[in-house]
Design a protein around this motif. Structure first.
Motif, PDB file in Angstrom:
ATOM      1  N   THR A  18      17.462   4.803  21.756  1.00 23.48           N
ATOM      2  CA  THR A  18      18.543   5.779  21.582  1.00 23.48           C
ATOM      3  C   THR A  18      19.673   5.489  22.562  1.00 23.48           C
ATOM      4  N   SER A  37      16.851   8.934  18.048  1.00 22.94           N
ATOM      5  CA  SER A  37      16.913   7.920  16.996  1.00 22.94           C
ATOM      6  C   SER A  37      15.503   7.535  16.614  1.00 22.94           C
ATOM      7  N   GLU A  38      15.352   7.073  15.385  1.00 28.06           N
ATOM      8  CA  GLU A  38      14.034   6.679  14.897  1.00 28.06           C
ATOM      9  C   GLU A  38      14.165   5.468  13.988  1.00 28.06           C
ATOM     10  N   VAL A  39      13.376   4.437  14.256  1.00 30.03           N
ATOM     11  CA  VAL A  39      13.327   3.277  13.373  1.00 30.03           C
ATOM     12  C   VAL A  39      12.494   3.645  12.155  1.00 30.03           C
ATOM     13  N   CYS A  40      13.117   3.585  10.971  1.00 28.69           N
ATOM     14  CA  CYS A  40      12.450   4.011   9.739  1.00 28.69           C
ATOM     15  C   CYS A  40      11.890   2.848   8.937  1.00 28.69           C
ATOM     16  N   VAL A  52      17.714   2.823  10.854  1.00 29.81           N
ATOM     17  CA  VAL A  52      17.488   3.837  11.893  1.00 29.81           C
ATOM     18  C   VAL A  52      18.066   5.169  11.437  1.00 29.81           C
ATOM     19  N   SER A  67      22.138   7.850   9.005  1.00 31.92           N
ATOM     20  CA  SER A  67      21.314   6.683   8.684  1.00 31.92           C
ATOM     21  C   SER A  67      22.191   5.450   8.737  1.00 31.92           C
TER      22      SER A  67
END
Length: 355
Positions: A18, A37-40, A52, A67
């Motif tokens: 992040t 933040s998140e890695v998808c 992300v 996104s």
């Protein structure tokens, strides 16, 4: 052509924290603040593409999307060594040319930076699925109407730089095919590639690597001394997407200062069924030339000159047969081999090149 950034550029997905994302986005959007933040999703290919999801901490005053996709070399030194030049080219495109192409459908960028210290180059791009984009695939050829719109798109790109081609426009034409000709036409490579079932449509005369080499060299010599503009350089259907019934181009890893006919021939033949191409190619070429003139290109070629150039440029797409399975699946390669093999014969390309 790309300028460097002082921000450290991570070499693994784990480095896309992040804090790093906030620092990268802050270069263009100084007041951005990220809460998380998140890695998808992570897709490793020629380039790594990492999706992300972002949450903002200060009301998101810039209206940035939640996104994004991060593109670069995140899967080891071999990936960077093999394809890192393309990452740098794409960074250069977004740093130097994106803002000159208003009105053209291209993915929007939010960060583009390169670093000589570790060889990394990263772009952060919009997530096109948020605009309900569909993506091109050679097994699903486009309609003639959509190809007409694609010809208009290419005319817009080419016309923008027709009379003022950029002096620092990336790798020299003809790009990767020119640099790999000795590898691709070596007996121990060309033989297995042209022995595959998907290579059945190849004309017998153009199975001979000596003939193919002579034709390629003639094509490069013919267009090497002609005037050039800024071209996509890899304008096949797999590098396209469609939003609101309009085409756009992805993957700006090999833009060049090159002949207009490279993009037009590659897109037109590769994007249509053989039957649709045979019935419509002359009208589509005229449509492209008319679009150039509407866009103010006074030196646009006359039809007969353009038709010869179109016939001569088929060799670029003909080299799809040398694409290994590690780079493209057989159904994609096979679809392109069928279309360009038919065009080579229909358009008498070898004769047009004096071979």
């Amino acid at each position: 052509m790309s300028s460097k950034v002082t921000l450290d550029l991570p070499l693994a997905p784990e480095g896309l924290t992040t804090e790093w994302l906030e620092s990268a986005l802050s270069i263009r959007y100084p007041s951005v603040k990220l809460a998380s933040s998140e890695v998808c999703n992570v897709v490793a290919g020629t380039a790594s593409k990492i999706n992300v999801a972002l949450k903002y901490d200060n009301g998101n005053p810039h209206g940035l999307p939640e996104s994004m996709y991060i593109k670069g070399g995140f899967h080891g030194a071999e990936q960077l060594e093999l394809a890192g030049a393309g990452y740098h080219q794409e960074v250069g495109f977004y740093q130097n040319f994106e803002n000159q192409l208003d009105g053209l459908e291209i993915p929007k960028s939010f960060f583009a930076g390169a670093n000589d210290a570790n060889g990394q180059a990263i772009v952060i791009l919009e997530d096109l699925t948020q605009r309900q984009a569909t993506f091109g695939n050679a097994t699903a050829p486009m309609s003639v109407d959509m190809m007409a719109k694609t010809m208009e798109w290419l005319a817009h790109l080419h016309a923008t730089f027709w009379s003022k081609p950029p002096v620092d426009a990336n790798i020299p034409w003809p790009g990767v095919v020119g640099s790999l000709i000795d590898v691709m036409l070596a007996d121990d490579y060309w033989g297995p590639m042209t022995s595959r079932p998907l290579a059945k449509p190849l004309p017998e005369v153009a199975r001979d690597p000596k003939v193919v080499r002579k034709a390629l060299m003639s094509m490069w010599e013919t267009f090497g001394s002609q005037s050039k503009t800024f071209i996509h350089g890899d304008a096949h259907l797999g590098n396209m997407y469609f939003v609101d019934n309009a085409p756009g181009f992805l993957d700006w890893q090999s833009p060049m200062l090159g002949p207009w006919s490279d993009d037009v021939t590659y897109a037109l033949i590769g994007g249509l069924t053989v039957a649709d191409r045979r019935s419509n190619e002359r009208d589509l070429l005229r449509h492209y030339l008319d679009a150039l003139q509407r866009l103010g290109v006074e030196s646009a070629p006359m039809f007969d000159e353009a038709w010869l150039a179109y016939r001569q440029q088929v060799m670029h797409g003909y080299m799809w047969v040398a694409t290994p399975p590690s780079m493209q699946p057989d159904d994609i390669v096979g679809a392109n081999v069928e279309r360009f093999s038919a065009a080579l014969e229909d358009l008498e390309t070898l004769s047009a090149l004096g071979v």
